[in-house]
Write a protein that holds these residues in place. Structure first.
Motif, PDB file in Angstrom:
ATOM      1  N   ASP A   1      28.966  70.633  63.324  1.00  0.00           N
ATOM      2  CA  ASP A   1      30.455  70.358  64.017  1.00  0.00           C
ATOM      3  C   ASP A   1      31.430  71.353  65.102  1.00  0.00           C
ATOM      4  O   ASP A   1      30.806  72.402  65.369  1.00  0.00           O
ATOM      5  CB  ASP A   1      31.500  71.211  62.026  1.00  0.00           C
ATOM      6  N   GLY A   2      31.708  70.864  66.087  1.00  0.00           N
ATOM      7  CA  GLY A   2      31.962  71.574  66.809  1.00  0.00           C
ATOM      8  C   GLY A   2      31.679  71.371  68.654  1.00  0.00           C
ATOM      9  O   GLY A   2      31.987  71.232  69.201  1.00  0.00           O
TER      10      GLY A   2
ATOM     11  N   SER B   1      30.202  69.679  71.391  1.00  0.00           N
ATOM     12  CA  SER B   1      30.429  68.447  72.527  1.00  0.00           C
ATOM     13  C   SER B   1      29.233  68.421  73.329  1.00  0.00           C
ATOM     14  O   SER B   1      28.704  69.389  73.554  1.00  0.00           O
ATOM     15  CB  SER B   1      31.496  68.388  72.800  1.00  0.00           C
ATOM     16  N   VAL B   2      29.599  66.654  74.057  1.00  0.00           N
ATOM     17  CA  VAL B   2      28.744  66.835  75.571  1.00  0.00           C
ATOM     18  C   VAL B   2      29.451  66.927  76.324  1.00  0.00           C
ATOM     19  O   VAL B   2      30.350  66.028  76.597  1.00  0.00           O
ATOM     20  CB  VAL B   2      27.529  65.539  75.067  1.00  0.00           C
TER      21      VAL B   2
ATOM     22  N   GLU C   1      31.088  65.555  79.847  1.00  0.00           N
ATOM     23  CA  GLU C   1      31.129  64.474  80.539  1.00  0.00           C
ATOM     24  C   GLU C   1      30.809  64.362  81.144  1.00  0.00           C
ATOM     25  O   GLU C   1      30.251  65.648  82.056  1.00  0.00           O
ATOM     26  CB  GLU C   1      32.627  64.381  80.687  1.00  0.00           C
TER      27      GLU C   1
ATOM     28  N   THR D   1      27.303  63.670  62.782  1.00  0.00           N
ATOM     29  CA  THR D   1      27.900  64.444  64.277  1.00  0.00           C
ATOM     30  C   THR D   1      27.006  65.290  65.225  1.00  0.00           C
ATOM     31  O   THR D   1      27.614  64.399  66.051  1.00  0.00           O
ATOM     32  CB  THR D   1      28.752  65.819  63.871  1.00  0.00           C
TER      33      THR D   1
ATOM     34  N   ASP E   1      26.447  61.729  67.020  1.00  0.00           N
ATOM     35  CA  ASP E   1      27.225  61.216  68.029  1.00  0.00           C
ATOM     36  C   ASP E   1      28.422  61.460  69.015  1.00  0.00           C
ATOM     37  O   ASP E   1      28.371  61.023  69.569  1.00  0.00           O
ATOM     38  CB  ASP E   1      29.081  61.185  66.621  1.00  0.00           C
ATOM     39  N   ALA E   2      27.873  63.037  68.626  1.00  0.00           N
ATOM     40  CA  ALA E   2      27.941  63.653  70.177  1.00  0.00           C
ATOM     41  C   ALA E   2      26.924  63.468  70.967  1.00  0.00           C
ATOM     42  O   ALA E   2      27.129  63.001  72.531  1.00  0.00           O
ATOM     43  CB  ALA E   2      27.851  65.191  69.693  1.00  0.00           C
TER      44      ALA E   2
ATOM     45  N   ALA F   1      27.611  60.487  73.268  1.00  0.00           N
ATOM     46  CA  ALA F   1      28.421  60.401  74.670  1.00  0.00           C
ATOM     47  C   ALA F   1      27.639  60.845  76.438  1.00  0.00           C
ATOM     48  O   ALA F   1      28.451  59.796  77.438  1.00  0.00           O
ATOM     49  CB  ALA F   1      29.384  61.021  75.074  1.00  0.00           C
TER      50      ALA F   1
END
Length: 319
Positions: free
Chosen positions: A139-140, A142-143, A145, A166, A169-170, A173
């Motif tokens: 959780d938390g 992120s990849v 941009e 999670t 899904d991250a 990206a």
């Protein structure tokens, strides 16, 4: 790159008694092969990290390099500028990416600071520009941009199901995603589940599968996995009690991209079992785009194709 990694690992256990190293590896392997996921780092201190890195990094490197090589062959125009290794620990996948492409910048994210510290130490002077960053894998996460490539190797099995989803899904990206797990039935099922997540997120499967449809394997009856040859260190032989100078690391993987379909090399069948050589013929077990799993027999009558079949290896593209 392989020789440089081995040189970096060579002095890792200096000062650590062999029996202590062997006990640390044995304990950690028991954990990693267990079925209980965790939400905390497994590698607790430098002794843990050093022993496990000396034992596991060569095998992880070879498995990831094999997966990246298959991916690069399918998408030859792809050359990442940015690479994020999620749960990368001491950086085996980052070494593998550097052995596959030049000119990119890697970031290793892991929740175990001792692993990151040792990874930075091993990479010093070779993987210049690599960033080693502590972060929670779950959780938390992120990849950033614009990330070109995300690798997640030997991590999903450590996570609880919700954290696993999670992470995938991250990762989705990024422009390209390569996920590697142990080549066990459970490891394959995790890759299969992640493969479905990636396709649902709009990515296109490019390796090892020759198609993006449902996997034709019936769970419980078989599993998709491959093998990479690894030279054994003295620690390998001490812990496993083996006499061979090598072992085969079994792994399952999936690679997917957001690149348009046109530039990618045409999909070929994939050899999904070790070819069986018979007198005057070779039996190949293939995963195909149109027929699912099938076996083909290549005989001397096929001429150059027969010679190619005799040289073919488990995991190679065919046709």
């Amino acid at each position: 790159m392989h020789d440089e990694l081995r040189a970096a690992l060579a002095g890792l256990l200096d000062g650590l008694p062999p029996t202590q190293a062997a006990r640390a590896v044995d304990r950690l392997i028991s954990h990693y092969r267990g079925t209980t996921p965790t939400d905390a780092p497994v590698l607790r201190d430098r002794a843990d990290v050093a022993a496990y890195a000396a034992y596991r990094m060569p095998a992880t490197f070879e498995a990831v390099r094999s997966a990246l090589t298959a991916f690069a062959a399918r998408v030859p125009e792809f050359a990442p500028r940015t690479h994020l290794d999620i749960g990368g620990g001491t950086g085996a996948a980052t070494w593998a990416a550097a052995a596959t492409w030049d000119g990119h910048r890697s970031t290793v994210v892991d929740w175990a600071q001792p692993a990151l510290d040792l990874g930075r130490e091993l990479a010093d002077g070779t993987l210049s520009g690599t960033e080693w960053r502590r972060g929670v894998i779950g959780d938390g996460l992120s990849v950033p941009e614009g990330t070109d490539l995300v690798t997640v190797s030997y991590v999903l099995g450590e996570l609880r199901p919700e954290a696993r989803r999670t992470v995938v899904d991250a990762a989705a990206a990024a422009t390209a995603v390569v996920l590697i797990e142990p080549g066990t039935p459970d490891g394959y099922l995790r890759i299969r589940e992640a493969r479905e997540q990636l396709t649902a997120a709009g990515l296109r499967i490019v390796a090892p599968c020759p198609h993006g449809a449902a996997c034709p394997i019936v769970p419980g009856e078989d599993w998709c996995h491959f093998a990479a040859r690894v030279s054994r260190s003295s620690l390998h032989r001490q812990v496993k009690g083996g006499s061979l100078a090598y072992e085969d690391e079994k792994f399952s993987y999936v690679a997917a991209v957001r690149l348009p379909a046109a530039p990618t090399a045409p999909a070929a069948d994939r050899i999904v079992r070790k070819p069986q050589l018979r007198k005057g013929q070779v039996l190949l077990d293939l995963c195909t785009a149109e027929e699912g799993l099938r076996r083909t027999t290549v005989t001397k009558r096929h001429g150059t194709q027969y010679r190619a079949a005799r040289d073919a290896a488990w995991g190679d593209a065919w046709g």
